[in-house]
Design an enzyme around this catalytic site. Structure first.
Site, PDB file in Angstrom:
ATOM      1  N   HIS A 299      38.267  30.479  30.165  1.00 13.01           N
ATOM      2  CA  HIS A 299      37.236  31.292  30.811  1.00 13.01           C
ATOM      3  C   HIS A 299      37.386  32.757  30.396  1.00 13.01           C
ATOM      4  CE1 HIS A 299      34.795  33.270  33.818  1.00 13.01           C
ATOM      5  NE2 HIS A 299      35.852  33.950  34.189  1.00 13.01           N
ATOM      6  N   SER A 300      38.646  33.238  30.395  1.00  9.37           N
ATOM      7  CA  SER A 300      38.918  34.620  29.997  1.00  9.37           C
ATOM      8  C   SER A 300      40.399  34.706  29.682  1.00  9.37           C
ATOM      9  CB  SER A 300      38.590  35.585  31.141  1.00  9.37           C
ATOM     10  OG  SER A 300      39.539  35.448  32.180  1.00  9.37           O
TER      11      SER A 300
ATOM     12  N   GLU B 124      43.403  38.236  20.756  1.00 10.61           N
ATOM     13  CA  GLU B 124      44.782  38.548  20.396  1.00 10.61           C
ATOM     14  C   GLU B 124      45.181  39.930  20.871  1.00 10.61           C
ATOM     15  OE1 GLU B 124      47.664  37.226  19.235  1.00 10.61           O
ATOM     16  OE2 GLU B 124      46.383  35.531  19.802  1.00 10.61           O
TER      17      GLU B 124
ATOM     18  N   SER C 211      29.634  42.493  36.659  1.00  9.72           N
ATOM     19  CA  SER C 211      30.511  41.371  36.974  1.00  9.72           C
ATOM     20  C   SER C 211      29.952  40.361  37.970  1.00  9.72           C
ATOM     21  CB  SER C 211      31.861  41.882  37.483  1.00  9.72           C
ATOM     22  OG  SER C 211      32.469  42.712  36.537  1.00  9.72           O
TER      23      SER C 211
END
Lengths: 228, 468
Positions: free
Chosen positions: B359-360, B144, B230
């Site tokens: 996923h993100s 959020e 990453s």
């Protein structure tokens, strides 16, 4: 065999594996057989090794990793045994890239890379792997003439300057003059046939001695000992 | 040239060192009568000889030392230990009925086979439950917060909490963890403070990573969790190297390496598996097969029987487990850990699960999968609800405790969240440090140049938000 060993044939694996060892604090020296084959490991080197310390806020690092790889042209290597890829890595902060100019430099620089607390790539010019070049010749009797000829040839053909010492006296022989040259790190070639002298000398300066056997009645035959 | 035989020095040394044991083994060969090495009788015999390395000796190593009998019609190839066959037959990959999925609880949280129940004490199982639910709560709040522009990016762990907690609980606290990016539950289980999760996501002064990476790139030296990066699958060969170092140090540690089924397609994964098996490393490869790599479903990721089926190809002991069954994950990881350390060999665990979230925050998964599909997993097969049913059926949890814990965990997360928001960002000087262990002159010059620039033009920068 657990310290120096073969791995499966996979450069990205070799470097990744080396990084992992270094992350635990152990020293890792990874060999890429030819610099031409370093590209599969490019991601591990640039995205991982170079950035390990920075991205973790210095929680982790792979400083004890050294990658060594034969580098540069030798004449017959063609596309894939001659490359000098250092420029690809020159734009990558976080790693050090080292290329020595001579065997003597190579020794010191390799040790520095290993001790350095940052991941290092040590490119070893293949041209330096050649047979040792005579830098200091000493002899006596008629061999001096032969050796002077050899020195001229070495200068012309190999671009190497040799120091020629005429001992004149076999016993007692001028240890000081010879030692002075040898301590200037000139590898030396012995030109007289008494083995006892040769053996004592070998013991003292074993890493520098190249063998040169002459007989009193023959022309010189130069035997080059491959340097370690 | 590539592929030229490397120095044979190592092999010479093997035969010297093992010469006594080999003589004994050779005597055994005569006794057992096998002409192709020791055969099946050989391994127990070699174990008797007491050398751990020797006992784990790959058949190929032994074969290189044997005599070649010209009277034998058996294969002599160094590359494989196999019999001849005169029938042309391609081995069929088995994807219709693949490797079975080990589970302990059914979807309602009931133990199926009581002998597989790990019989964990109440306290431990409650810790499982609280870790998973705390993670879930933190995920909701941080997701959020990204939507509200408070943090730049976030990745949730919905549906995969069981894989994190079950595996983390089976390890020692000092076992080294290499993760991908969806393993926050491992850190939660190891009591990584909420404050530090938040600090990393906000990139504030308390971040151990000094605010340099995107959110969810956690790391913690104290808790033996290597900082996330990453690029996918790069951690796999690194984990193998770390395991090798642990073996040499006789540390009795295992390394666990997490990755998704998508990352398993990377070359680094293949490299890692092969190195681990060949170099005999004490490592657990833990694959979270959650059905999607962003928008790429598994049907477009591989054609074989998932990731577990690849293990045997490398010589790795492998298992497939129900990732939403925290006890199955626990049992498998526990056993893998015990054997990896004792036998110095890798293990592959493929935990089947489902990525319930996007996923993100940069992804909207409704673009490539149906809401019904997601709802099924959320409602019918969720690791948290399955464990809750188990707890409730044991009388270790009830609705009141559930309500109270939800309130308490939310409060904890919100407190950490609000504090993290108020903190400053790290000093801009930290842009330049840690590139090398020592700061080189040119970086120092850049650092000074930035300082001068900020002195002159500082009003154009939000310097108030940064530590001086």
């Amino acid at each position: 065999k657990d310290r120096v060993f073969n791995t499966p044939l996979c450069e990205q694996g070799i470097v990744g594996f080396g990084i992992g060892i270094a992350v635990t604090g152990a020293t890792a020296i990874a060999e890429i057989q030819f610099a031409d084959y370093i590209f599969p490991a490019f991601d591990q080197i640039v995205n991982e090794a170079a950035k390990y310390r920075y991205r973790s806020g210095d929680l982790f690092n792979c400083g004890s990793l050294t990658i060594r790889s034969p580098w540069g042209c030798v004449g017959h290597g063609a596309l894939y045994h001659s490359q000098s890829p250092e420029a690809f890595f020159a734009h990558c902060p976080g790693i050090k890239v080292v290329v020595p100019r001579s065997p003597f430099q190579a020794k010191g620089l390799l040790l520095s890379c290993i001790e350095d607390k940052n991941p290092c790539i040590f490119f070893e010019p293949k041209i330096l792997y050649r047979a040792a070049v005579i830098l200091c010749l000493f002899s006596s009797f008629f061999q001096v003439h032969v050796i002077r000829e050899v020195a001229t040839m070495a200068q012309e053909k190999l671009g190497v300057s040799c120091e020629v010492i005429d001992l004149r006296t076999i016993i007692p022989w001028d240890v000081d003059t010879v030692c002075k040259t040898v301590t200037c790190q000139a590898p030396l070639s012995m030109g007289f046939s008494r083995r006892e002298y040769w053996k004592c000398f070998l013991q003292a300066f074993s890493s520098h001695v190249r063998h040169c056997f002459l007989s009193n009645s023959q022309c010189s035959k130069l035997w080059l000992n491959r340097g370690r | 040239m590539k592929g030229q035989p490397r120095s044979r020095r190592g092999e010479g040394r093997i035969s010297e060192r093992w010469s006594v044991k080999m003589a004994m083994a050779a005597a055994a060969v005569k006794f057992w009568g096998s002409s192709r090495g020791l055969g099946r009788a050989g391994l127990p015999l070699l174990r008797l000889l007491g050398a751990r390395g020797l006992a784990r000796s790959h058949p190929h190593r032994w074969q290189r030392q044997q005599h070649f009998s010209s009277l034998d019609d058996k294969p002599q190839f160094p590359g494989a230990s196999a019999e001849f066959i005169d029938k042309l037959e391609f081995i069929q990959p088995n994807v219709i009925s693949g490797i079975p999925i080990y589970r302990v609880m059914d979807r309602q949280g009931q133990i199926i086979n009581p002998s597989e129940d790990p019989h964990l004490p109440q306290e431990k199982v409650l810790k499982f439950y609280k870790s998973m639910t705390l993670l879930n709560t933190m995920d909701r709040i941080l997701y959020e917060s990204q939507r509200q522009g408070r943090i730049s990016f976030y990745m949730t762990n919905y549906g995969e909490e069981g894989t994190h907690v079950g595996s983390a609980a089976a390890l020692d606290n000092t076992d080294l963890v290499f993760g991908q990016y969806r393993e926050a539950g491992v850190l939660i289980y190891r009591d990584y403070p909420l404050e530090l999760f938040m600090a990393q996501c906000y990139g504030n002064v308390s971040d151990l990573g000094k605010g340099r990476q995107m959110p969810v790139h956690y790391g913690c030296r104290e808790r033996h969790f290597v900082t996330i990066s990453s690029p996918l699958a790069t951690q796999i060969p690194q984990a193998v190297g770390a395991a090798y170092a642990a073996k040499r140090a006789n540390a009795n540690r295992v390394v666990i390496c997490y990755f998704g089924e998508g990352a398993a397609s990377e070359g680094d994964a293949h490299a890692g598996f092969n190195f681990a098996a060949t170099l005999e490393c004490p490592i657990i490869f833990f694959c979270r097969n959650n059905g999607y790599a962003i928008s790429t479903p598994t049907s477009e990721q591989y054609r074989g029987d998932g990731i577990a089926a690849r293990g045997p190809g490398y010589g790795i002991l492998s298992i497939r487990v129900d990732g939403n069954d925290v006890f199955a994950v626990y049992n498998a990881t526990k056993e893998a850990r015990r054997r990896a350390v004792a036998e110095n060999q890798p293990f592959l665990i493929e935990a089947m699960t489902y990525r319930i979230g996007h996923h993100s925050t940069s992804d909207d998964s409704s673009a490539y999968r149906s809401v019904d599909e997601v709802n099924y997993w959320d409602k019918q097969d969720h690791p948290i609800s399955r464990l809750r049913h188990y707890l409730q059926s044991r009388g270790w949890w009830d609705d009141e405790q559930e309500k109270a814990w939800r309130k308490q965990s939310r409060k904890k997360v919100m407190e950490a969240f609000e504090q993290a928001e108020r903190k400053l960002k790290p000093n801009p000087n930290l842009i330049f440090s840690d590139v090398y262990q020592e700061m080189p002159a040119q970086l120092r010059k850049q650092q000074e140049s930035l300082a001068r620039h900020l002195q002159t033009y500082g009003e154009h920068y939000p310097l108030d938000h940064f530590e001086k």
